[in-house]
Design an enzyme around this catalytic site. Structure first.
Site, PDB file in Angstrom:
ATOM      1  CD  GLU B  60      -1.769  -2.394   1.417  1.00  0.00           C
ATOM      2  OE1 GLU B  60      -0.665  -2.596   1.957  1.00  0.00           O
ATOM      3  OE2 GLU B  60      -2.576  -3.307   1.173  1.00  0.00           O
ATOM      4  CD  GLN B  82      -8.012  -6.027  -2.516  1.00  0.00           C
ATOM      5  OE1 GLN B  82      -7.595  -6.707  -1.584  1.00  0.00           O
ATOM      6  NE2 GLN B  82      -7.735  -6.301  -3.774  1.00  0.00           N
ATOM      7  CG  ASP B  85     -10.777  -1.141   6.754  1.00  0.00           C
ATOM      8  OD1 ASP B  85     -11.315  -1.205   7.849  1.00  0.00           O
ATOM      9  OD2 ASP B  85     -11.430  -1.130   5.676  1.00  0.00           O
ATOM     10  CG  HIS B 129     -11.184  -6.406   5.627  1.00  0.00           C
ATOM     11  ND1 HIS B 129     -10.509  -7.005   6.654  1.00  0.00           N
ATOM     12  CD2 HIS B 129     -10.474  -6.698   4.510  1.00  0.00           C
ATOM     13  CE1 HIS B 129      -9.451  -7.651   6.185  1.00  0.00           C
ATOM     14  NE2 HIS B 129      -9.397  -7.477   4.885  1.00  0.00           N
TER      15      HIS B 129
END
Lengths: 327, 328
Positions: B60, B82, B85, B129
């Site tokens: 990330e 994605q 979080d 998530h």
């Protein structure tokens, strides 16, 4: 007689003699800049912190000058030398250091964030390893624009232990990005000694984890750094991807202004001072002590003028305080 | 007008932007052949190839850095987190680098990228998530924060974000991905920094973001039958915030209820409440400004607990009734 008609002498076969003399001068100028910076701080003329690269000038002299004007630079917090070697103007640099409007960043960045995007100098870096992921983007951009540029990404031994190091080297290697990772291993991440922070003997060994070339060079030898960076650039321009170069050097001064240097001995510092990159490069150019004194005198005069320029430059207007946050 | 889902609207915006401008590309985890974890980029790889729809390793910080580095050297990247979080791993790059670069360099750099993030609860994805982290970024000068609530806004705001010359955090909502609504075929933009009066009403102003906008609309239909008319305002961009329509509405209704999914403490609702109270609307208030937000807790896995962790239609109805009746 035009100079082009006679073949110029090359220092160790790679650096044209006139260019080498220019580099020597800039190494001396870097040191003079930093000695002066330290002095001004002591006199209370500068209010921020700074990171001195005294003793490490060999890496800067060998790195940027091995590249082209069209290439990119991602500098570190200890980057005064790299900034000058990239073609930085001393007056505007001094003005930035003193927080003046005429500085490269209008006095908003200071020593730690000095940049000149116009000359593809994408800035010094206040976060250890913060520039490593950015070099992935610069590399991608070069690849997408189909130019033959490269990006020189500088960092210290401390940065090699950040997670960003891994993400960056992995991405650059899988995509063959034109990135030159140049690690200035100056033996200490603030107070954390290299031996205490690494199990590997050399940081360059980590290149094998990414399937790329890694090498360790003497960072106090301008020519060795120049050669390594030139070869890495050639590889990168050919599409062969990144190289990890480790340049071994030593920081003579403390990490920053707060450093009482409790983590090392005077003897150790003295031992490294005998490997002074400036003296070593001067010897290669047959510049004797008297010659070096002359160069120092010239550099100090240039610094004096730059200070004069910066001191007479206006402070940023408080009414412009909010400028430059958004485009 | 033709209907598209929120997800299709986002995809169409990316497709049209990439057709129009070679500098635009998409980079993120599984955005290529997989089509993105939620399918937002499905099919784009076939059209634009792997050089412009770039699958990354699970990195990330690398994705954020790739966007920043490409942006400052002339490209216009779209990054994807994605799950929103995961942005915590990219915080250094976004907050210390992307957001500050222009300012630190004396206003002489441009860093035009869009970071798309899939946020919100309601999918049983549990605590790591399902978060709503938008307000973390509202607190960072140099960033803009966009949060579309409908397919129409999703397309228009994403196209505007791609054209903008600043780093933009673009918070999508997972529950909204499949919701449908009218979306024009042609390219259009919705200005960044323009609140939208979604519904007009005289009794109470609801300021809602993202998925809470449609929940507020549903609540408004119920309350209308009781004779209570809600005015619903969607700020659409949290930063910069278009305060005027909110202030004007509160002057009209005298009551304000702020609804968002993110946890209440330190959430955007506090900022909105302060905006109202610092404005000329203060003198027109005949009730305290109230916040209805996520409970101060991580999102639970259990379906029923998850449901009760964030505001639902019935909570909005109930809070409104209380406010209107003066029970606070």
């Amino acid at each position: 007689m035009p100079t082009s008609s006679k073949k110029e002498k090359m220092i160790e076969g790679v650096i044209p003699e006139s260019k080498a003399h220019e580099l020597l001068y800039k190494m001396v100028l870097t040191r003079a800049f930093e000695e002066n910076a330290e002095e001004m701080y002591g006199l209370g003329k500068v209010h921020g912190t700074m990171h001195l690269s005294i003793g490490e000038e060999g890496v800067a002299a060998g790195a940027g000058p091995a590249l082209r004007k069209s290439d990119y630079l991602l500098n570190t917090h200890r980057g005064h030398g790299h900034f000058l070697m990239w073609g930085g103007d001393l007056n505007r640099m001094m003005a930035e250091f003193m927080g003046k409007e005429a500085g490269y960043c209008r006095g908003r960045g200071g020593s730690m964030h000095i940049a000149d995007v116009e000359s593809n100098n994408l800035g010094a870096q206040g976060i250890v390893a913060g520039n490593l992921p950015i070099s992935v983007g610069v590399g991608l951009s070069i690849q997408m624009r189909k130019t033959d540029q490269v990006v020189l990404t500088l960092f210290g031994d401390g940065a090699a232990n950040e997670g960003a190091f891994h993400e960056s080297l992995n991405m650059a290697s899988i995509w063959n990005l034109p990135v030159i990772y140049l690690c200035e291993n100056n033996q200490y991440a603030m107070s954390m000694a290299f031996e205490r922070a690494f199990r590997v003997e050399q940081i360059s060994e980590r290149a094998s984890a990414y399937g790329i070339k890694g090498l360790t060079v003497d960072g106090n030898d301008v020519v060795a750094v120049y050669k390594a960076v030139s070869e890495a650039a050639e590889q990168a321009r050919k599409g062969a991807g990144p190289t990890l170069i480790e340049a071994i050097t030593y920081r003579w001064k403390g990490h920053s202004k707060s450093d009482r240097q409790l983590y090392r001995t005077r003897e150790e510092v003295k031992k490294w001072m005998e490997k002074d990159p400036i003296k070593r490069f001067a010897a290669k150019l047959d510049v004797d002590e008297a010659g070096l004194k002359e160069i120092e005198k010239k550099a100090k005069e240039e610094i004096r003028k730059a200070v004069e320029f910066a001191e007479s430059s206006p402070e940023p207007d408080v009414n412009t305080i909010l400028e430059g946050i958004y485009a | 007008m033709r209907e598209l889902s929120y997800m299709e609207a986002l995809r169409e915006a990316m497709r049209q932007a990439m057709q129009k401008d070679d500098r635009v590309f998409l980079i993120g985890e599984d955005v290529g052949v997989y089509g993105g974890a939620f399918g937002v980029s499905a099919g784009l790889l076939d059209e634009f190839g792997p050089k412009r729809i770039i699958d990354t390793p699970i990195s990330e910080a690398g994705i954020a850095g790739a966007c920043i580095g490409a942006a400052v050297t002339g490209m216009r990247p779209i990054g994807e987190m994605q799950f929103s979080d995961f942005v915590v791993i990219a915080m250094e790059q976004l907050v210390m680098q992307g957001a500050k670069m222009r300012f630190m360099f004396g206003g002489k750099a441009e860093v035009p990228f869009v970071m798309r993030l899939a946020g919100g609860s309601g999918t049983g994805a549990a605590a790591q998530h399902s978060e709503s982290l938008e307000n973390w970024f509202v607190h960072v000068p140099g960033l803009k924060v966009v949060m579309p609530s409908s397919p129409y806004d999703a397309k228009g705001l994403l196209l505007a974000a791609i054209e903008d010359n600043n780093p933009i955090m673009f918070f999508e909502n997972k529950v909204l991905y499949k919701t449908k609504g009218p979306v024009p075929e042609e390219m259009y933009t919705i200005p960044i920094g323009q609140s939208h009066v979604v519904r007009e009403g005289k009794d109470l102003t609801v300021v809602a973001t993202s998925v809470m906008v449609s929940r507020a609309q549903e609540a408004a239909e119920q309350l209308s039958q009781e004779g209570i008319e809600l005015e619903i305002i969607d700020p659409r961009t949290l930063k910069p915030l278009d305060e005027k329509p909110i202030v004007e509405s509160v002057i009209k209704t005298g009551k304000a209820l702020i609804v968002h999914e993110a946890v209440k403490t330190g959430g955007f609702g506090g900022e909105l409440a302060a905006v109202i109270m610092e404005s000329e609307a203060f003198g027109y208030l005949d009730a305290p400004v109230k916040r209805l937000a996520g409970l101060d807790m991580p999102i639970p896995y259990n379906r029923n607990l998850e449901y009760h962790a964030v505001p639902q239609v019935e909570n909005i109805v109930e809070e409104t009734r209380k406010l209107v009746k003066g029970q606070y």
